[in-house]
Design an enzyme around this catalytic site. Structure first.
Site, PDB file in Angstrom:
ATOM      1  N   HIS A 129       0.873  -1.177   0.000  1.00  0.00           N
ATOM      2  CA  HIS A 129       0.000   0.000   0.000  1.00  0.00           C
ATOM      3  C   HIS A 129       0.914   1.233   0.000  1.00  0.00           C
ATOM      4  CE1 HIS A 129      -2.903   2.853   1.779  1.00  0.00           C
ATOM      5  NE2 HIS A 129      -3.864   1.983   1.520  1.00  0.00           N
ATOM      6  N   ASP A 206       2.707  -4.813   7.990  1.00  0.00           N
ATOM      7  CA  ASP A 206       1.501  -4.009   7.828  1.00  0.00           C
ATOM      8  C   ASP A 206       0.314  -4.977   7.870  1.00  0.00           C
ATOM      9  OD1 ASP A 206      -0.725  -2.700   6.869  1.00  0.00           O
ATOM     10  OD2 ASP A 206       0.274  -1.813   5.133  1.00  0.00           O
ATOM     11  N   GLN A 209      -4.761  -5.159   6.442  1.00  0.00           N
ATOM     12  CA  GLN A 209      -5.703  -5.944   5.651  1.00  0.00           C
ATOM     13  C   GLN A 209      -5.857  -7.367   6.196  1.00  0.00           C
ATOM     14  OE1 GLN A 209      -8.507  -5.424   3.429  1.00  0.00           O
ATOM     15  NE2 GLN A 209      -7.013  -3.816   3.108  1.00  0.00           N
ATOM     16  N   LYS A 232     -10.983  -1.081   9.838  1.00  0.00           N
ATOM     17  CA  LYS A 232     -11.114  -2.203   8.901  1.00  0.00           C
ATOM     18  C   LYS A 232     -11.565  -3.463   9.619  1.00  0.00           C
ATOM     19  CE  LYS A 232      -8.169  -0.364   5.376  1.00  0.00           C
ATOM     20  NZ  LYS A 232      -6.873  -0.350   4.700  1.00  0.00           N
ATOM     21  N   CYS A 370      -4.586   2.444  -3.859  1.00  0.00           N
ATOM     22  CA  CYS A 370      -3.379   2.901  -3.151  1.00  0.00           C
ATOM     23  C   CYS A 370      -2.227   1.931  -3.332  1.00  0.00           C
ATOM     24  CB  CYS A 370      -3.632   3.115  -1.652  1.00  0.00           C
ATOM     25  SG  CYS A 370      -4.843   4.375  -1.311  1.00  0.00           S
TER      26      CYS A 370
HETATM   27  C1  PLP Z   1      -5.949   0.413   4.525  1.00  0.00           C
HETATM   28  C2  PLP Z   1      -4.532   0.020   4.455  1.00  0.00           C
HETATM   29  C3  PLP Z   1      -3.520   0.856   4.917  1.00  0.00           C
HETATM   30  C4  PLP Z   1      -3.800   2.239   5.444  1.00  0.00           C
HETATM   31  O1  PLP Z   1      -4.626   2.225   6.543  1.00  0.00           O
HETATM   32  P1  PLP Z   1      -5.170   3.607   7.151  1.00  0.00           P
HETATM   33  O2  PLP Z   1      -6.264   3.186   8.071  1.00  0.00           O
HETATM   34  O3  PLP Z   1      -5.680   4.415   5.978  1.00  0.00           O
HETATM   35  O4  PLP Z   1      -4.043   4.279   7.816  1.00  0.00           O
HETATM   36  C5  PLP Z   1      -2.224   0.406   4.864  1.00  0.00           C
HETATM   37  N1  PLP Z   1      -1.926  -0.817   4.381  1.00  0.00           N
HETATM   38  C6  PLP Z   1      -2.876  -1.661   3.930  1.00  0.00           C
HETATM   39  C7  PLP Z   1      -2.478  -3.016   3.450  1.00  0.00           C
HETATM   40  C8  PLP Z   1      -4.202  -1.270   3.942  1.00  0.00           C
HETATM   41  O5  PLP Z   1      -5.144  -2.107   3.491  1.00  0.00           O
END
Ligand code: PLP
Length: 412
Positions: A129, A206, A209, A232, A370
């Site tokens: 992302h 990260d 997701q 999320k 993104c």
């Molecule tokens: C949504 C997402 C982000 C960013 O999350 P925010 O809540 O906008 O800070 C980063 N990495 C991944 C894989 C995402 O799906």
């Protein structure tokens, strides 16, 4: 629906009653919400927690002697413990509340500036992302470190043998998502971390997701850092978590200066507060943190294994149905993936498909998600992305597939 009899004994209708928004109509049709990878919907239990906070114990935390302040502080710290237990951190102070994944990544990237020297290498995966690319590019520019990319293949899986070649004693940091938001690929983060540690590198995962679908265990993964966003995983926007191993959190400097993060302040010198407060300058999103805890309670009550099994059935069903459509191309066919389907139909623009689906009350995401480098890899400007949650149904997938067919007819 015969599909539902095959499904796990999952009471989806009962669960749907927890989500007020699922009752609404969009453009005259009952809403079909398939944009869960962008943000999830919020159950009544979490909404009630927010209403309760502002109705009954709204106060600033960690400083008041009065009853409301203590109540709010207790609830906020209990929420931290819920996050700790959920991600299996050793200590609750290894959990830093952030405003979300992006904040957590920037906090670590900023802190690592002092750890890196010219010529050090940092590795990032090809399917990140933007929020897990840009902060590291900024860090590389600032420190003279070199950013290298772990490539992926046509199925949307990282090429592990290439990673093995890239990682060396020069590697200081590695950033990889647990699950790709553009493709749904589940990455082998445990193996990546193990090899990274053999070479002396730290890893930030990260988990934005992954968190809605997989119960990550930071000790089992041996992650140095793990970040996620509440919004999320059935929680509110504007709050998230950063897990960091205690030794790293002690080593990294504070990200922001202000109230809450100090032990003593004089004009000559300030000493910093202990963890986690060192990284939580200013009044935090108190209500958000407490509601994040309620969201974790809600999802754990259903059970992450149950959620994953049901969503997998939705994914398989939708994939088979979509593939029956002429000209359908699905991007991301990793052996292990979450309930995300990114696709295009030959000759059609994803934006046009998304716009027509919206007219039928079906919410999907269109564009680069993104993750422009992923789109560049496939040489496309973007995709249509349908992403499912445990409150979606097989009937909704039928409506979606019919909608895609209708859009195709109208556009061709
Ligand atoms: C949504 C997402 C982000 C960013 O999350 P925010 O809540 O906008 O800070 C980063 N990495 C991944 C894989 C995402 O799906």
């Amino acid at each position: 629906m015969d599909q539902q009899t095959q499904a796990t004994k999952f009471e989806v209708e009962k669960i749907r009653r927890d989500f007020p928004i699922l009752n609404r109509k969009v453009n005259g049709y009952p809403l079909v919400y398939f944009d869960n990878a962008a943000t999830s919907q919020t159950p009544r239990q979490v909404i009630d927690t927010i209403v309760d906070y502002y109705s009954n114990y709204n106060a600033n935390i960690h400083r008041g002697v009065h009853a409301l302040s203590q109540e709010a502080t207790d609830k906020y710290e209990q929420a931290r413990q819920k996050v700790q237990k959920h991600f299996n951190a050793v200590k609750s102070y290894e959990i830093i509340f952030t405003s979300g994944t992006t904040h957590g990544i920037n906090l670590v990237a900023s802190g690592f500036a002092a750890e890196l020297q010219k010529g050090d290498e940092i590795l990032v995966s090809a399917m990140e992302h933007h929020s897990n690319i840009v902060p590291w590019q900024m860090l590389a520019q600032k420190t003279g470190a070199i950013l290298k990319v772990i490539p992926m293949d046509e199925k949307g899986e990282l090429i592990f043998s290439e990673f093995e070649k890239l990682v060396s004693s020069k590697t200081k940091l590695i950033f990889v998502n647990h699950v790709s938001n553009a493709l749904g690929t589940v990455n082998p983060v445990k193996e990546i971390i193990s090899l990274a540690h053999e070479n002396g590198a730290a890893v930030l995962v990260d988990g934005a997701q992954a968190a809605p679908h997989i119960k990550a265990d930071v000790q089992d993964l041996d992650a140095d850092f793990y970040v996620a966003s509440a919004h999320k995983m059935c929680g509110p926007t504007g709050v998230g978590m950063l897990y960091g191993k205690e030794k790293w959190l002690n080593k990294l400097p504070p990200y922001q200066g202000g109230g809450e993060m100090i032990a003593t302040v004089t004009f000559e010198k300030t000493t910093y507060a202990d963890l986690p407060h060192k990284f939580e300058a200013g009044t935090p999103n108190i209500c958000g943190g407490i509601a994040f805890g309620a969201a974790i309670d809600y999802m754990e009550k259903i059970g992450f294994d149950t959620i994953a099994a049901y969503e997998h059935e939705l994914l398989e069903y939708a994939t088979i149905k979509l593939k029956e459509i002429d000209g359908m191309k699905i991007y991301g066919e990793a052996a292990e993936k979450t309930a995300v389907i990114s696709f295009n139909i030959e000759g059609l623009h994803p934006y046009d498909i998304g716009t027509l689906l919206d007219k039928m009350g079906i919410a999907v995401r269109t564009g680069h998600h993104c993750a422009q480098p992923v789109m560049d890899f496939f040489k496309i400007p973007g995709t249509v992305r349908a992403s499912f949650a445990f409150y979606n149904t097989f009937e909704e997938i039928d409506r979606f597939v019919e909608g895609v067919k209708k859009a195709k007819m109208m556009l061709q």
